[in-house]
Every structure is written in structure tokens, then in C-alpha cells.
Design a protein around this motif. Structure first.
Motif, PDB file in Angstrom:
ATOM      1  N   TRP A  66       0.820  -1.209   0.000  1.00  0.00           N
ATOM      2  CA  TRP A  66       0.000   0.000   0.000  1.00  0.00           C
ATOM      3  C   TRP A  66       0.858   1.265   0.000  1.00  0.00           C
ATOM      4  N   GLN A  67       1.864   1.293   0.849  1.00  0.00           N
ATOM      5  CA  GLN A  67       2.673   2.495   0.988  1.00  0.00           C
ATOM      6  C   GLN A  67       3.373   2.844  -0.322  1.00  0.00           C
ATOM      7  N   TRP A  68       3.749   1.835  -1.086  1.00  0.00           N
ATOM      8  CA  TRP A  68       4.424   2.079  -2.358  1.00  0.00           C
ATOM      9  C   TRP A  68       3.527   2.865  -3.310  1.00  0.00           C
ATOM     10  N   PHE A  69       2.219   2.668  -3.206  1.00  0.00           N
ATOM     11  CA  PHE A  69       1.277   3.340  -4.110  1.00  0.00           C
ATOM     12  C   PHE A  69       1.062   4.818  -3.766  1.00  0.00           C
ATOM     13  N   THR A  70       1.810   5.363  -2.824  1.00  0.00           N
ATOM     14  CA  THR A  70       1.787   6.805  -2.599  1.00  0.00           C
ATOM     15  C   THR A  70       2.708   7.532  -3.577  1.00  0.00           C
ATOM     16  N   ASN A  71       3.596   6.779  -4.240  1.00  0.00           N
ATOM     17  CA  ASN A  71       4.565   7.402  -5.145  1.00  0.00           C
ATOM     18  C   ASN A  71       5.331   8.503  -4.419  1.00  0.00           C
ATOM     19  N   ASN A  72       5.639   8.255  -3.146  1.00  0.00           N
ATOM     20  CA  ASN A  72       6.403   9.174  -2.299  1.00  0.00           C
ATOM     21  C   ASN A  72       5.708  10.520  -2.073  1.00  0.00           C
ATOM     22  N   LYS A  73       4.374  10.498  -2.138  1.00  0.00           N
ATOM     23  CA  LYS A  73       3.591  11.700  -1.848  1.00  0.00           C
ATOM     24  C   LYS A  73       2.581  11.361  -0.753  1.00  0.00           C
ATOM     25  N   ASN A  74       1.902  12.371  -0.244  1.00  0.00           N
ATOM     26  CA  ASN A  74       0.906  12.127   0.810  1.00  0.00           C
ATOM     27  C   ASN A  74      -0.483  11.943   0.220  1.00  0.00           C
ATOM     28  N   VAL A  75      -0.583  10.953  -0.653  1.00  0.00           N
ATOM     29  CA  VAL A  75      -1.853  10.576  -1.267  1.00  0.00           C
ATOM     30  C   VAL A  75      -1.644   9.202  -1.910  1.00  0.00           C
ATOM     31  N   LEU A  76      -2.694   8.416  -1.978  1.00  0.00           N
ATOM     32  CA  LEU A  76      -2.625   7.139  -2.685  1.00  0.00           C
ATOM     33  C   LEU A  76      -3.006   7.339  -4.149  1.00  0.00           C
ATOM     34  N   TYR A  77      -2.386   6.552  -5.002  1.00  0.00           N
ATOM     35  CA  TYR A  77      -2.709   6.592  -6.430  1.00  0.00           C
ATOM     36  C   TYR A  77      -3.435   5.313  -6.842  1.00  0.00           C
ATOM     37  N   TRP A  78      -4.391   5.477  -7.722  1.00  0.00           N
ATOM     38  CA  TRP A  78      -5.266   4.378  -8.137  1.00  0.00           C
ATOM     39  C   TRP A  78      -4.490   3.315  -8.918  1.00  0.00           C
ATOM     40  N   HIS A  79      -3.622   3.753  -9.851  1.00  0.00           N
ATOM     41  CA  HIS A  79      -3.011   2.811 -10.801  1.00  0.00           C
ATOM     42  C   HIS A  79      -1.491   2.895 -10.821  1.00  0.00           C
ATOM     43  N   TRP A  80      -0.892   1.768 -11.149  1.00  0.00           N
ATOM     44  CA  TRP A  80       0.513   1.734 -11.540  1.00  0.00           C
ATOM     45  C   TRP A  80       0.678   0.653 -12.595  1.00  0.00           C
ATOM     46  N   ALA A  87      -0.875   8.156   8.660  1.00  0.00           N
ATOM     47  CA  ALA A  87      -2.179   8.827   8.771  1.00  0.00           C
ATOM     48  C   ALA A  87      -2.242  10.101   7.951  1.00  0.00           C
ATOM     49  N   LYS A  88      -1.121  10.798   7.776  1.00  0.00           N
ATOM     50  CA  LYS A  88      -1.153  12.063   7.036  1.00  0.00           C
ATOM     51  C   LYS A  88      -1.486  11.841   5.557  1.00  0.00           C
ATOM     52  N   VAL A  89      -1.280  10.637   5.051  1.00  0.00           N
ATOM     53  CA  VAL A  89      -1.665  10.337   3.673  1.00  0.00           C
ATOM     54  C   VAL A  89      -3.190  10.409   3.538  1.00  0.00           C
ATOM     55  N   TYR A  90      -3.880   9.938   4.559  1.00  0.00           N
ATOM     56  CA  TYR A  90      -5.342  10.015   4.579  1.00  0.00           C
ATOM     57  C   TYR A  90      -5.811  11.462   4.727  1.00  0.00           C
ATOM     58  N   HIS A  91      -5.263  12.160   5.677  1.00  0.00           N
ATOM     59  CA  HIS A  91      -5.756  13.503   5.990  1.00  0.00           C
ATOM     60  C   HIS A  91      -5.375  14.530   4.923  1.00  0.00           C
ATOM     61  N   GLU A  92      -4.166  14.424   4.388  1.00  0.00           N
ATOM     62  CA  GLU A  92      -3.751  15.386   3.368  1.00  0.00           C
ATOM     63  C   GLU A  92      -4.214  14.985   1.967  1.00  0.00           C
ATOM     64  N   GLY A  93      -4.244  13.673   1.712  1.00  0.00           N
ATOM     65  CA  GLY A  93      -4.621  13.200   0.383  1.00  0.00           C
ATOM     66  C   GLY A  93      -6.117  13.039   0.215  1.00  0.00           C
ATOM     67  N   TRP A  94      -6.664  12.012   0.847  1.00  0.00           N
ATOM     68  CA  TRP A  94      -8.101  11.740   0.733  1.00  0.00           C
ATOM     69  C   TRP A  94      -8.951  12.906   1.222  1.00  0.00           C
ATOM     70  N   GLY A 154      -6.380   0.138  12.193  1.00  0.00           N
ATOM     71  CA  GLY A 154      -6.264   1.080  11.090  1.00  0.00           C
ATOM     72  C   GLY A 154      -7.233   2.233  11.219  1.00  0.00           C
ATOM     73  N   LEU A 155      -8.456   1.937  11.618  1.00  0.00           N
ATOM     74  CA  LEU A 155      -9.456   2.987  11.802  1.00  0.00           C
ATOM     75  C   LEU A 155      -9.050   3.952  12.916  1.00  0.00           C
ATOM     76  N   VAL A 156      -8.576   3.404  14.022  1.00  0.00           N
ATOM     77  CA  VAL A 156      -8.124   4.258  15.134  1.00  0.00           C
ATOM     78  C   VAL A 156      -6.946   5.123  14.682  1.00  0.00           C
ATOM     79  N   LYS A 157      -6.054   4.539  13.921  1.00  0.00           N
ATOM     80  CA  LYS A 157      -4.892   5.277  13.411  1.00  0.00           C
ATOM     81  C   LYS A 157      -5.311   6.492  12.594  1.00  0.00           C
ATOM     82  N   LEU A 158      -6.405   6.366  11.848  1.00  0.00           N
ATOM     83  CA  LEU A 158      -6.868   7.467  11.002  1.00  0.00           C
ATOM     84  C   LEU A 158      -7.782   8.438  11.734  1.00  0.00           C
TER      85      LEU A 158
END
Length: 455
Positions: A190-204, A239-246, A442-446
Motif C-alpha cells: 500500500w505504501q508504495w502506491f503513494t509514489n512518495n507523496k501524501n496521497v494514494l494513487y489508483w493505478h501503476w 495517517a497524514k496520507v489520509y488527511h492530506e490526500g483523501w 487502522g481505523l483508530v490510526k486514522l
């Protein structure tokens, strides 16, 4: 001879009377309406056939589509869908619990599926949107969409965790199958799909890298992707990937209302009415929105309001489509009727209303609007069964005004029907998923809390 004749006449009289009475009984019984629970069980059991009788035979997974006429576009009869198969895993758990299949049959099918997925193409642990059911090789969903699909993978993973929780305390065989699913979901990077940013990406893609460039920003059907990514014990996101990205650093929140109902979150591209109703379904087949909140939303209110806005829109019926009303409503992505009467596909919603009702929209919303959803189910089953009902439950899309139905099925529409009916009837799939320790962590973490599940 006289006695024989009398006996013969008596037998003939009583035989005719019995036959007549039987016919009267049949007539009376055919007019007796099913109770609500009988009706729901009928829909659930018949829809289950999609994932059992009509599954792709080699892999055991859910076909992308099932056409009862046997005519498929691009010869894709054996193409399976990753996300729809996640719903299918939950459907099999439901089917075992209801006795539609035996526990042994269900475990055997689940074992077969796990073995196929273990050998199928993966991309940093994620599966592709479509998979060839014969070979396990990726079937491109588009030119550049020939690699990992993180959203579809997250739908699949939510099913895997549900299966694991259902089987983990069973027989040695059941425990072994549970372990297979546990290993599969822990392989997703999962973490790899951030592409080193604070957001997840749909595709690779291994050939197109990140060129699809689709960051997952809310709000749409992708909430579960962030929850699965935060829950991973092997490759979690911060968690910052969720808050800043999503959550767009808080920009996800909406102050808008429709029909005096707060939308609560900004629906991407549909901020006035909200999006297609599958946004209230896909993430929530396992994720229980009851009493679930974070700093952005109460997720029960979010989904109930979206469904009620869709319902109120159909009652208002600004385009004056025939039959729209309290027992015929529900707009979501599904097959659709083209202007020439042919079958297409569209994301139906109040902002894109084509006069096509998708049965899955109201059926899968039964956890939110039971009375209103049952009215649609009963109307279609009792009054429009000839047009709307087929070999795997309700057809994918109906346009009663034009006496038209797409006499076809899609996994991503049939699956939520079974799962949400089960959650409405027993809460089984919600309980299994929500009580998984990694999910709660995971939910508590977010920053989520759930009074219902005690965190």
C-alpha cells in the motif's frame, strides 16, 4: 355390476373434486404475497447464483459480466473482476451462513479462489482491474491500465479479511484456507502506491509507470482503500496520507444541503445532489457506517442522506420519466439504455438522469432506507417480474417507460445486493470485517471512532 359402477362413479366424483380443490389451492397460494423476509431471501438466494452457478469456472472468481444469452463483447466470457470478486467472497460467506451451499462446498470454492489469486499477476502486491480467468494474466482495462489497480484490490481485500475472520476458528481445513487469505492481503504494498507523496494513487503500470495519474481524493467510492492501507500490518500508510490526500487537508467537508439534507462531504463532480449510489455501497459492504465517525463526517448520516436525496429527486422527477416514484427509484452506475434502444453503460445519478433505474441502487441501500428499498423490490418482483427478473435475480437496469431492460448482470452490482441484504438481515459481514483487529487498529490510526464496536 351395479356395485362396481357405483364405486367407479364415486371414485370419479372424488377424483374430480380433489383435482378441483388442488387447483383452487394452487390459485389461492399463488396469490399469497411473500413476507418481507421471504422476499429478501428470494432475492438474496437467486442473486447468489451469479457468484456460484455463473462464476468463471477455472478460477472460481466472479465474471465481470454474465449474459444469459451467452453473447459477450470481445469474447470476454472468462474475464473476472477483482473488485466484484471481493463482493463475491462476502457473498459466498453469506451463502454458507444461509445454507444456500454447504460449509464444505463454500470452503472448497474459497480454497480454489485463493490458489488462483496467489498465482495471478500482481503489481507490488496489487491485482489488476481485470484478470483472465483461464491464465491469471492481466486483461487491460484500458491502454495504460494494464497493471495494479489499488481501488479494485481494496474491494477484494475487504472480502479476503471477511473470509479469514469467518474461517479462522473452524476446522483444520478452514483454518488453512483462512491463512491463505491472510497471506494474500499482507502482500499488498500500500505504501508504495503513494509514489512518495501524501496521497494514494489508483493505478501503476509496469510499462506506463504512474502515467494514469489518478490520486485518490475524496469523496467517492474509495474510502475503503485508505482504511485497508492504514490497516496493513506489513506495508501501511501514515495517517497524514489520509488527511492530506483523501481528505484534502479538510477540504473534503461540504456545507451544502439538498432537500434540507446535509451532504456532509463534497461528492467529486456531484456536489449538488451527491454521486451515484454505489458510493454509499462499495466501501461499506464490510465497513459498518453505524455510529462510525471521524473529524470529517458521521458516516451513517453521510450515506443515509445521499440515498434519501436520490430518493427525493426521483419523487420530484424533474424530467417527468414514467413510473418514477416511491416504489421505483434508484440511480447508480449500471448498464444503460442508449437513445436508439441499444445497451450502453452510464453513471446514473440526479445530475445524470437518463430514465434508467438500476435495481442494485435501492436494493443495496436497504440498510439505510429499508421501507423505501423494500417498496422497490416488491414492486419490481410482483408487478414487473417479466421485464425485470432473470436467472440471477433482478437484471442490471430497467426502463419501464420504454418497456426495456438490460437482460444482463454485472458483478459490481449484484454483489452489493447480496451483501447489504445480509447486513440488513443479520449484520454478519459487518461484524466479521469490523471485528478484525487490524481493521480496528487502522481505523483508530486514522482518527475514526465507533460506539458500536467500542473504539
Amino acid at each position: 355390476m351395479i356395485r362396481f359402477s357405483l364405486i367407479f362413479l364415486a371414485l370419479t366424483f372424488f377424483g374430480c373434486s380433489t383435482t378441483s380443490l388442488d387447483k383452487q389451492k394452487e390459485s389461492v397460494s399463488s396469490e399469497i404475497k411473500l413476507t418481507d423476509d421471504e422476499l429478501l431471501d428470494t432475492v438474496q438466494k437467486e442473486t447468489f447464483k451469479y457468484f456460484w452457478d455463473y462464476a468463471e469456472p477455472n478460477s472460481g472468481l466472479a465474471r465481470e459480466r454474465f449474459h444469459p444469452d451467452g453473447i459477450y463483447p470481445d469474447n470476454d466470457k472468462n474475464i473476472v473482476t477483482t473488485g466484484g470478486s471481493g463482493f463475491g467472497l462476502m457473498a459466498i460467506v453469506s451463502g454458507m451462513s444461509r445454507g444456500y451451499v454447504t460449509k464444505e462446498e463454500g470452503v472448497q470454492r474459497l480454497d480454489k479462489i485463493a490458489d488462483f489469486l496467489a498465482k495471478a499477476d500482481r503489481f507490488h502486491g496489487a491485482w489488476s482491474h481485470w484478470i483472465d480467468g483461464n491464465t491469471g494474466k492481466v486483461k487491460p482495462f484500458g491502454i495504460k491500465d494494464n497493471g495494479g489497480d489499488l481501488v479494485e484490490t481494496s474491494f477484494l481485500i475487504s472480502g479476503m479479511i471477511t473470509v479469514r475472520e469467518y474461517l479462522k476458528t473452524g476446522s483444520e481445513k478452514e483454518k488453512a484456507v483462512a491463512q491463505k487469505y491472510d497471506a494474500l492481503w499482507k502482500g499488498v504494498e500500500w505504501q508504495w502506491f503513494t509514489n512518495n507523496k501524501n496521497v494514494l494513487y489508483w493505478h501503476w503500470s509496469p510499462t506506463y509507470d504512474w502515467q494514469m495519474n489518478f490520486p485518490l481524493e475524496g469523496y467517492n467510492e474509495c474510502l475503503i482503500t485508505y482504511i485497508m492501507a492504514a490497516s496493513s500490518p506489513t506495508h501501511p500508510i501514515d495517517a497524514k496520507v489520509y488527511h492530506e490526500g483523501w481528505a484534502r487537508s479538510g477540504g473534503i467537508v461540504s456545507a451544502k444541503t439538498k432537500y434540507n439534507l446535509p451532504l456532509i462531504l463534497k461528492h467529486n463532480g456531484a456536489e449538488e445532489f451527491g454521486g451515484p449510489l454505489f458510493w454509499a455501497h462499495y466501501s461499506y459492504v464490510g465497513l459498518d457506517p453505524n455510529q462510525l465517525s471521524d473529524k470529517y463526517a458521521n458516516y451513517w448520516d453521510l450515506n443515509v442522506n445521499q440515498v434519501k436525496i436520490d430518493y427525493q429527486y426521483c419523487l420530484e422527477n424533474p424530467k417527468k420519466f414514467g413510473y418514477y416514484g416511491a416504489n421505483y427509484w434508484g440511480l447508480t452506475a449500471s448498464y444503460s439504455r442508449n437513445p436508439d434502444g441499444s445497451i450502453g453503460y452510464d453513471a446514473h445519478m440526479p445530475g445524470n438522469d437518463k430514465g434508467v433505474i438500476s435495481p442494485t441502487a435501492a436494493i443495496s441501500s436497504i440498510v439505510y432506507t429499508p421501507k423505501e428499498s423494500l417498496a422497490v423490490i416488491r414492486n419490481l418482483y410482483e408487478n414487473h417480474k417479466k421485464e425485470a427478473w432473470g436467472s440471477a435475480g433482478f437484471y442490471d437496469a430497467v426502463d419501464l417507460q420504454n418497456k426495456w431492460a438490460a437482460q444482463r448482470y454485472l458483478a459490481i452490482d449484484q454483489g452489493p445486493e447480496i451483501v447489504m441484504i445480509e447486513n440488513y438481515r443479520s449484520g454478519l459481514l459487518w461484524k466479521l470485517f469490523m471485528n478484525a483487529p487490524e481493521v480496528q487498529q487502522g481505523l483508530v490510526k486514522l482518527g475514526f471512532s465507533s460506539t458500536k464496536y467500542g473504539f
